[in-house]
Design an enzyme around this catalytic site. Structure first.
Site, PDB file in Angstrom:
ATOM      1  N   ASP A  23       0.858  -1.183   0.000  1.00  0.00           N
ATOM      2  CA  ASP A  23       0.000   0.000   0.000  1.00  0.00           C
ATOM      3  C   ASP A  23       0.896   1.235   0.000  1.00  0.00           C
ATOM      4  O   ASP A  23       1.684   1.450   0.920  1.00  0.00           O
ATOM      5  CB  ASP A  23      -0.895  -0.023   1.244  1.00  0.00           C
ATOM      6  CG  ASP A  23      -1.999   1.013   1.202  1.00  0.00           C
ATOM      7  OD1 ASP A  23      -2.160   1.662   0.150  1.00  0.00           O
ATOM      8  OD2 ASP A  23      -2.702   1.164   2.217  1.00  0.00           O
ATOM      9  N   ASP A 117      -2.900   2.431  -6.051  1.00  0.00           N
ATOM     10  CA  ASP A 117      -1.856   2.512  -5.024  1.00  0.00           C
ATOM     11  C   ASP A 117      -1.766   1.303  -4.106  1.00  0.00           C
ATOM     12  O   ASP A 117      -1.023   1.345  -3.116  1.00  0.00           O
ATOM     13  CB  ASP A 117      -2.050   3.775  -4.185  1.00  0.00           C
ATOM     14  CG  ASP A 117      -3.369   3.783  -3.431  1.00  0.00           C
ATOM     15  OD1 ASP A 117      -4.283   3.028  -3.822  1.00  0.00           O
ATOM     16  OD2 ASP A 117      -3.497   4.547  -2.465  1.00  0.00           O
ATOM     17  N   GLU A 118      -2.474   0.218  -4.389  1.00  0.00           N
ATOM     18  CA  GLU A 118      -2.343  -0.956  -3.539  1.00  0.00           C
ATOM     19  C   GLU A 118      -2.623  -2.227  -4.328  1.00  0.00           C
ATOM     20  O   GLU A 118      -3.363  -2.223  -5.308  1.00  0.00           O
ATOM     21  CB  GLU A 118      -3.249  -0.878  -2.313  1.00  0.00           C
ATOM     22  CG  GLU A 118      -4.724  -0.815  -2.612  1.00  0.00           C
ATOM     23  CD  GLU A 118      -5.571  -0.858  -1.352  1.00  0.00           C
ATOM     24  OE1 GLU A 118      -5.228  -1.614  -0.418  1.00  0.00           O
ATOM     25  OE2 GLU A 118      -6.596  -0.147  -1.310  1.00  0.00           O
TER      26      GLU A 118
END
Length: 371
Positions: A23, A117-118
């Protein structure tokens, strides 16, 4: 009905998967601070500053004042008067996300992106033959920093549920591991509101039933959980024991993207309801941006104070072009429902009939109100 199978964490000697949840730390805001030195060390919000604007992401300096994503911009500015608003640059975020994805691919092909983003990574069998997943996570985080100049946090465990929980333990720029031996005790001590898949409304209902921690949840028989939570009861029964058999799915096809919110007080006013649609549309569109998707069917979900639930949908001839389009369509679906005789306790917005947005990347709608 029988109880769910595999009621315990992995037994000794049983093959255990090695899952990493990576993350990025305050991704959108960190990209803006990286690219503009004047923003470094300052409270930054990516989003619109106008009255109807919504925070898409906040730097850690802004979070210290209580600024959070999906928060109305006026509230964020009230909490942090020195907050600096920056227009989102999704084309840049997508490019950086691709760089990060290439780092993941150096270690495994089993990559399940959740957003820009993860992602989950299954490194049980990895390309470099590294036996320890924590070492792989360290290498990935170092490589991401070298390639992008950004920090990432990671969680390592034997399933997706615990890996995601672990990635929050040492944020920012850290990592944590939850072993099979530790898993059941870890979830037992966790507030139910922290579990993935248990939202604010469900957590509040659990608390009314005397379920505050994972241990409380584990004490309830599966029949009780099914009675009060329907089909989700089996899932709650498992996660209270640290069990999650979901595989990392690199080619998972999403049928829809949605967001909903349950309100502390019932809503009777149309304008107030419209305000609540704004962050929902923003959240759905950000998720679509992260997947490179758009869609043609917008569905509005309304739950009233007496728990009656209705939906209204509209299918377009062309795909939705941005969060403002999504908001406007949802509001249009909602308008005939007002005035209401009974209050609205929940609103939800879903985009379906999904398709690849790759052919329209340059046409992404970035001009939301106040952007």
């Amino acid at each position: 009905m029988a109880e769910p199978q595999d009621q315990d964490a992995p037994a000794a000697g049983k093959a255990v998967r090695k899952i990493i949840h990576v993350d990025m730390d305050a991704f959108y805001a960190s990209v803006e601070q990286r690219d503009n030195p004047d923003l470094r060390g300052k409270p930054v919000a990516v989003g619109g500053s106008a009255a109807r604007g919504v925070v898409a992401a906040a730097s850690y300096e802004a979070r210290a004042f209580g600024v959070r994503s999906a928060m109305p911009s006026v509230t964020a500015k009230r909490r942090c008067p020195d907050l600096i608003f920056v227009k989102p640059r999704f084309e840049v975020y997508r490019a950086v996300s691709q760089q990060i994805r290439e780092v993941f691919a150096e270690h495994t092909d089993l990559i399940e992106p959740l957003s820009l983003d993860e992602a989950y990574l299954d490194v049980t069998q990895n390309k470099q033959g590294i036996p320890i997943a924590t070492d792989i996570a360290l290498l990935i985080r170092d490589r991401i920093r070298q390639v992008t100049g950004l920090n990432a946090s990671a969680g390592i465990s034997y399933n997706k549920l615990l890996a995601k929980l672990a990635s929050d333990l040492n944020k920012p720029n850290g990592q944590a591991v939850i072993t099979p031996a530790r898993g059941p005790d870890f979830v037992a001590a966790l507030p139910v509101s922290k579990f993935h898949g248990i939202g604010p409304a469900t957590a509040a209902k659990m608390q009314r039933l005397g379920i505050v921690t994972g241990a409380d949840l584990r004490d309830k028989p599966v029949e009780f959980l099914r009675q009060h939570f329907g089909k989700s009861g089996d899932w709650y029964f498992r996660i209270a024991r640290g069990i999650d058999h979901r595989p990392v799915e690199p080619d998972r096809i999403r049928k829809s993207v949605g967001a909903e919110d349950t309100f502390d007080r019932d809503i009777f006013d149309f304008d107030a309801a419209c305000q609540e649609i704004v962050p929902l549309a923003q959240k759905v569109w950000r998720a679509c941006e992260g997947k490179g998707l758009t869609g043609r069917t917008v569905t509005l979900k309304v739950k009233y104070a007496d728990f009656q639930q209705i939906t209204r949908s509209r299918t377009l001839t062309a795909p939705v072009h941005g969060a403002e389009d999504l908001r406007a369509i949802a509001v249009g679906l909602m308008q005939p429902l007002f005035p209401v005789e009974k209050g609205v306790r929940l609103l939800g917005v879903t985009l379906s009939s999904l398709e690849d947005d790759g052919a329209r990347v340059q046409q992404l709608s970035l001009s939301l109100p106040g952007f």
